[in-house]
Structures are given as structure tokens and as C-alpha cells.
Scaffold this active site. Structure first.
Site, PDB file in Angstrom:
ATOM      1  N   HIS A  79       1.087  -1.324  -0.156  1.00 50.80           N
ATOM      2  CA  HIS A  79      -0.053   0.016  -0.060  1.00 50.80           C
ATOM      3  C   HIS A  79       1.010   1.251  -0.349  1.00 50.80           C
ATOM      4  O   HIS A  79       2.272   1.050   0.099  1.00 50.80           O
ATOM      5  CB  HIS A  79      -0.580  -0.084   0.819  1.00 50.80           C
ATOM      6  CG  HIS A  79      -1.693  -0.770   1.308  1.00 50.80           C
ATOM      7  ND1 HIS A  79      -2.732  -1.089   1.862  1.00 50.80           N
ATOM      8  CD2 HIS A  79      -2.068  -1.864   0.171  1.00 50.80           C
ATOM      9  CE1 HIS A  79      -3.538  -2.450   1.895  1.00 50.80           C
ATOM     10  NE2 HIS A  79      -3.491  -2.368   0.603  1.00 50.80           N
ATOM     11  N   GLU A  81       0.657   3.928   1.897  1.00 57.44           N
ATOM     12  CA  GLU A  81       1.259   4.150   3.217  1.00 57.44           C
ATOM     13  C   GLU A  81       2.369   2.916   3.566  1.00 57.44           C
ATOM     14  O   GLU A  81       3.057   3.715   4.201  1.00 57.44           O
ATOM     15  CB  GLU A  81       0.234   4.115   4.369  1.00 57.44           C
ATOM     16  CG  GLU A  81      -1.250   4.987   3.870  1.00 57.44           C
ATOM     17  CD  GLU A  81      -2.054   3.664   2.796  1.00 57.44           C
ATOM     18  OE1 GLU A  81      -3.930   4.179   3.265  1.00 57.44           O
ATOM     19  OE2 GLU A  81      -1.489   3.656   2.317  1.00 57.44           O
ATOM     20  N   CYS A 107      -6.156   1.643   5.550  1.00 58.68           N
ATOM     21  CA  CYS A 107      -6.914   0.358   5.772  1.00 58.68           C
ATOM     22  C   CYS A 107      -6.184  -0.249   7.812  1.00 58.68           C
ATOM     23  O   CYS A 107      -4.782   0.695   7.696  1.00 58.68           O
ATOM     24  CB  CYS A 107      -6.307  -0.879   5.542  1.00 58.68           C
ATOM     25  SG  CYS A 107      -4.952  -1.559   5.267  1.00 58.68           S
ATOM     26  N   CYS A 110      -2.107  -1.328   7.493  1.00 59.39           N
ATOM     27  CA  CYS A 110      -1.533   0.413   7.261  1.00 59.39           C
ATOM     28  C   CYS A 110      -1.515   1.155   9.004  1.00 59.39           C
ATOM     29  O   CYS A 110      -1.238   2.282   9.233  1.00 59.39           O
ATOM     30  CB  CYS A 110      -1.910   1.228   6.068  1.00 59.39           C
ATOM     31  SG  CYS A 110      -1.196   0.881   4.711  1.00 59.39           S
TER      32      CYS A 110
END
Length: 152
Positions: A79, A81, A107, A110
Site C-alpha cells: 500500500h 502508506e 486500512c 497500514c
């Protein structure tokens, strides 16, 4: 008439630009990590360095019709992040007391990394269906802002 963007608008525009580098088939996400109005690192979602980019043949989530917000481990990509934090670590940049600007809400995976990285504020533009991530961010006392301005 002042047409200068405010700081949130400025950094969200950069996050949107960063998202254009994404190699994910399902969602283009960009992230910018900032402290004291200075960019610390950037990240976008996609396969790890030196691995093949996502394709219709390699995307397990698409092949198995897995909806957003569940079974995130069934993905070859990282991701945005995660990548923004990893890039900071790779270059020895301290992430403590920083602000994360991200095109999408984090999410739970993260969120845990964001909390432990010492990030204190998250600004995002688009929702993401992960109530546990929301709970953990709230419990950790992070400031969260939904960006409603323009970021193009």
C-alpha cells in the site's frame, strides 16, 4: 485574490500526483509524509521493487473477486502508506510527529504501521471500508481529517 493553495490542498495535490505512479490494477493510491511543511517521503501502491508489476494474470484479488477491505494479504502489492514509511526508513528519515497525506483512508494493516511510525495526523480524500483500522486510529489518538478540497 489569493489563489495559493492552503497546506492541506498543496500536499494532497502532491499525493494525487504520486498516485499516478501506482501499478495496482484496482486502485491508484498516493501518500506523502510531511513534517513542519517539508516532504519527508512519498509512496504509491504497487509490487515491491524488482518484482513484476501487477497484471490481470498476477492479481489474485481480481481473479478471486475479493472485495476491498478483506484479505489484504492476498495481494502482491504494497500500500502507498506502507511504501511512504518504508521509503523514509530506507533513507534514515525520522517519521515521528509527521503528517500523512493520502488519497485514500488507511486500512488496518497500514493503520498499525502509521501508529508505530509516530505519525500524528492523517489527511485523506477517499473512504476505504475498514472499521478496525478506524477503531485503532481513534484509540491511538491520531487526528484524522477528511479532505474535501480539490487535489488535482
Amino acid at each position: 485574490m489569493n489563489t495559493r493553495p492552503d497546506w492541506d490542498e498543496y500536499f494532497m495535490s502532491i499525493a494525487r500526483l504520486v498516485s499516478t505512479r501506482s501499478t495496482c490494477l484496482r486502485r491508484q493510491v498516493g501518500a506523502v509524509l510531511v513534517r513542519e511543511k517539508q516532504i519527508l517521503s512519498t509512496g504509491y501502491n504497487g509490487a515491491p521493487h524488482r518484482l513484476e508489476h501487477c497484471t490481470p494474470e498476477t492479481c489474485l484479488r481480481q481473479a478471486r473477486h475479493i472485495p476491498s477491505g478483506v484479505q489484504q494479504e492476498l495481494c502482491r502489492g504494497l500500500h502507498a502508506e506502507q511504501n511512504v514509511i518504508i521509503q523514509a526508513a530506507l533513507h534514515g528519515v525520522n517519521t515521528s510527529r509527521s503528517i500523512l497525506y493520502c488519497t485514500h483512508k488507511p486500512c488496518v494493516l497500514c493503520a498499525k504501521m502509521i501508529i508505530n511510525a509516530g505519525i500524528i495526523r492523517i489527511v485523506f480524500a477517499h473512504p476505504y471500508p475498514d472499521p478496525l483500522g478506524d477503531e485503532m486510529i481513534k484509540e491511538a489518538g491520531l487526528e484524522v481529517a477528511v479532505f474535501e478540497g480539490r487535489c488535482n
